[in-house]
Design a protein around this motif. Sequence first.
Motif, PDB file in Angstrom:
ATOM      1  N   UNK A  78       0.833  -1.207   0.000  1.00 39.52           N
ATOM      2  CA  UNK A  78       0.000   0.000   0.000  1.00 39.52           C
ATOM      3  C   UNK A  78       0.866   1.254   0.000  1.00 39.52           C
ATOM      4  N   UNK A  79       1.951   1.240   0.798  1.00 43.25           N
ATOM      5  CA  UNK A  79       2.850   2.392   0.823  1.00 43.25           C
ATOM      6  C   UNK A  79       3.534   2.614  -0.513  1.00 43.25           C
ATOM      7  N   UNK A  80       3.940   1.531  -1.162  1.00 50.53           N
ATOM      8  CA  UNK A  80       4.570   1.641  -2.483  1.00 50.53           C
ATOM      9  C   UNK A  80       3.605   2.237  -3.493  1.00 50.53           C
ATOM     10  N   UNK A  81       2.354   1.792  -3.473  1.00 51.07           N
ATOM     11  CA  UNK A  81       1.353   2.337  -4.399  1.00 51.07           C
ATOM     12  C   UNK A  81       1.107   3.818  -4.143  1.00 51.07           C
ATOM     13  N   UNK A  82       1.099   4.210  -2.874  1.00 50.58           N
ATOM     14  CA  UNK A  82       0.907   5.621  -2.541  1.00 50.58           C
ATOM     15  C   UNK A  82       2.024   6.474  -3.130  1.00 50.58           C
ATOM     16  N   UNK A  83       3.250   6.045  -2.917  1.00 48.65           N
ATOM     17  CA  UNK A  83       4.399   6.814  -3.412  1.00 48.65           C
ATOM     18  C   UNK A  83       4.384   6.887  -4.938  1.00 48.65           C
ATOM     19  N   UNK A  84       4.060   5.785  -5.592  1.00 44.45           N
ATOM     20  CA  UNK A  84       4.013   5.786  -7.057  1.00 44.45           C
ATOM     21  C   UNK A  84       2.947   6.752  -7.575  1.00 44.45           C
ATOM     22  N   UNK A  85       1.773   6.759  -6.936  1.00 49.30           N
ATOM     23  CA  UNK A  85       0.713   7.678  -7.367  1.00 49.30           C
ATOM     24  C   UNK A  85       1.128   9.130  -7.152  1.00 49.30           C
ATOM     25  N   UNK A  86       1.803   9.391  -6.037  1.00 50.94           N
ATOM     26  CA  UNK A  86       2.258  10.753  -5.754  1.00 50.94           C
ATOM     27  C   UNK A  86       3.283  11.213  -6.784  1.00 50.94           C
ATOM     28  N   UNK A  87       4.187  10.329  -7.166  1.00 48.62           N
ATOM     29  CA  UNK A  87       5.204  10.678  -8.165  1.00 48.62           C
ATOM     30  C   UNK A  87       4.559  10.960  -9.522  1.00 48.62           C
ATOM     31  N   UNK A  88       3.610  10.131  -9.898  1.00 46.35           N
ATOM     32  CA  UNK A  88       2.912  10.357 -11.168  1.00 46.35           C
ATOM     33  C   UNK A  88       2.190  11.696 -11.153  1.00 46.35           C
ATOM     34  N   UNK A  89       1.633  12.071 -10.005  1.00 50.42           N
ATOM     35  CA  UNK A  89       0.948  13.369  -9.920  1.00 50.42           C
ATOM     36  C   UNK A  89       1.943  14.499 -10.080  1.00 50.42           C
ATOM     37  N   UNK A  90       3.115  14.387  -9.507  1.00 45.33           N
ATOM     38  CA  UNK A  90       4.141  15.416  -9.666  1.00 45.33           C
ATOM     39  C   UNK A  90       4.540  15.575 -11.134  1.00 45.33           C
ATOM     40  N   UNK A  91       4.620  14.466 -11.836  1.00 42.64           N
ATOM     41  CA  UNK A  91       5.078  14.491 -13.225  1.00 42.64           C
ATOM     42  C   UNK A  91       4.037  15.063 -14.180  1.00 42.64           C
ATOM     43  N   UNK A  92       2.799  15.226 -13.708  1.00 44.86           N
ATOM     44  CA  UNK A  92       1.746  15.779 -14.560  1.00 44.86           C
ATOM     45  C   UNK A  92       1.889  17.287 -14.773  1.00 44.86           C
ATOM     46  N   UNK A  93       2.578  17.955 -13.844  1.00 45.70           N
ATOM     47  CA  UNK A  93       2.636  19.417 -13.882  1.00 45.70           C
ATOM     48  C   UNK A  93       3.406  19.914 -15.103  1.00 45.70           C
ATOM     49  N   UNK A  94       2.879  20.973 -15.731  1.00 45.86           N
ATOM     50  CA  UNK A  94       3.540  21.595 -16.883  1.00 45.86           C
ATOM     51  C   UNK A  94       4.093  22.979 -16.548  1.00 45.86           C
ATOM     52  N   UNK A  95       3.782  23.485 -15.359  1.00 46.07           N
ATOM     53  CA  UNK A  95       4.303  24.774 -14.891  1.00 46.07           C
ATOM     54  C   UNK A  95       4.815  24.592 -13.470  1.00 46.07           C
ATOM     55  N   UNK A  96       5.828  25.375 -13.122  1.00 45.39           N
ATOM     56  CA  UNK A  96       6.437  25.242 -11.803  1.00 45.39           C
ATOM     57  C   UNK A  96       5.451  25.573 -10.686  1.00 45.39           C
ATOM     58  N   UNK A 103       2.005  19.844  -4.931  1.00 46.18           N
ATOM     59  CA  UNK A 103       2.764  19.272  -3.824  1.00 46.18           C
ATOM     60  C   UNK A 103       1.993  19.423  -2.516  1.00 46.18           C
ATOM     61  N   UNK A 104       1.428  20.591  -2.286  1.00 48.71           N
ATOM     62  CA  UNK A 104       0.692  20.843  -1.047  1.00 48.71           C
ATOM     63  C   UNK A 104      -0.743  20.360  -1.126  1.00 48.71           C
ATOM     64  N   UNK A 105      -1.206  19.991  -2.318  1.00 49.97           N
ATOM     65  CA  UNK A 105      -2.584  19.560  -2.497  1.00 49.97           C
ATOM     66  C   UNK A 105      -2.708  18.076  -2.737  1.00 49.97           C
ATOM     67  N   UNK A 106      -2.780  17.687  -4.007  1.00 53.18           N
ATOM     68  CA  UNK A 106      -3.027  16.286  -4.363  1.00 53.18           C
ATOM     69  C   UNK A 106      -1.924  15.346  -3.885  1.00 53.18           C
ATOM     70  N   UNK A 107      -0.678  15.794  -3.973  1.00 52.86           N
ATOM     71  CA  UNK A 107       0.428  14.924  -3.551  1.00 52.86           C
ATOM     72  C   UNK A 107       0.371  14.662  -2.046  1.00 52.86           C
ATOM     73  N   UNK A 108       0.143  15.712  -1.274  1.00 53.72           N
ATOM     74  CA  UNK A 108       0.028  15.547   0.177  1.00 53.72           C
ATOM     75  C   UNK A 108      -1.156  14.647   0.526  1.00 53.72           C
ATOM     76  N   UNK A 109      -2.258  14.826  -0.187  1.00 59.73           N
ATOM     77  CA  UNK A 109      -3.432  13.981   0.075  1.00 59.73           C
ATOM     78  C   UNK A 109      -3.140  12.520  -0.254  1.00 59.73           C
ATOM     79  N   UNK A 110      -2.434  12.292  -1.356  1.00 59.88           N
ATOM     80  CA  UNK A 110      -2.105  10.921  -1.753  1.00 59.88           C
ATOM     81  C   UNK A 110      -1.218  10.243  -0.716  1.00 59.88           C
ATOM     82  N   UNK A 111      -0.269  10.987  -0.176  1.00 56.52           N
ATOM     83  CA  UNK A 111       0.638  10.442   0.836  1.00 56.52           C
ATOM     84  C   UNK A 111       0.028  10.468   2.236  1.00 56.52           C
ATOM     85  N   UNK A 112      -1.173  11.036   2.347  1.00 53.84           N
ATOM     86  CA  UNK A 112      -1.909  11.088   3.619  1.00 53.84           C
ATOM     87  C   UNK A 112      -1.149  11.835   4.697  1.00 53.84           C
TER      88      UNK A 112
END
Length: 238
Positions: A78-96, A103-112
Amino acid sequence: MSTTPLMDTSVRDRIIADPDLLLEDQDIMRALVAANEKTMGGNIVDLRGIAMERLESRLDRLEDTHRSVIAAAYENLAGTNQVHRAILRLMDATRFETFLRDLAGDVADTLRVDVMRLVLESEGDGDDPAIRQLGEVLSVGGPGFCDTYITHGRDIPVRAVTLRQVQNHGAEVYGDKSDYVRSEACLKLDLGAGRLPGMLVMGSEDPHLFTPQQGTDLLTFFGGVFERSMRRWLAAGV
């Protein structure tokens, strides 16, 4: 001895047809062993019964260990899946800016985690309008701030990932959210040659979410991916 069955016929027929039912029921087997011991009298030691008790105890311990291993495996997955989903969300961004806000929104929520902050060291005073605009996720400190924060100013090695329980700590990073942070993960970031280091901090209200006894492999991997993404953004002149 009477040959008249003392047991209900249907139950007796069921046992005769499938005696394994008795063997697999621990409570029934204990009752049968106890009844057998009573018929032998008090001056006879039933070594077979003692051996059975020891084997049962050993089996119970093995089953407990098995359940613990299975539970740990599921937790790690479960922890591995969380980290993978968070990384994929980071890679979606097209602007800094989107990268940081995710990072403070969806990524934080994914990592709980309840709060996530990126800390960058700078020679300046950090009073940049862009920094103030991203104040909910980005903090700026002077040279050496990250090491001092991670070590509490002590002369100890700085690890890539530091997990600890805290209280009334980190106001300079978390701001007004520091009051309820009870555990945190500090990820030291290498932002490349010629640049000051940074730090990614995750805070949680749960005092047991991050503790020094936990493994850090997944967070080390996440930190490695994040710092490489930061290097690309910084190289692009954001």
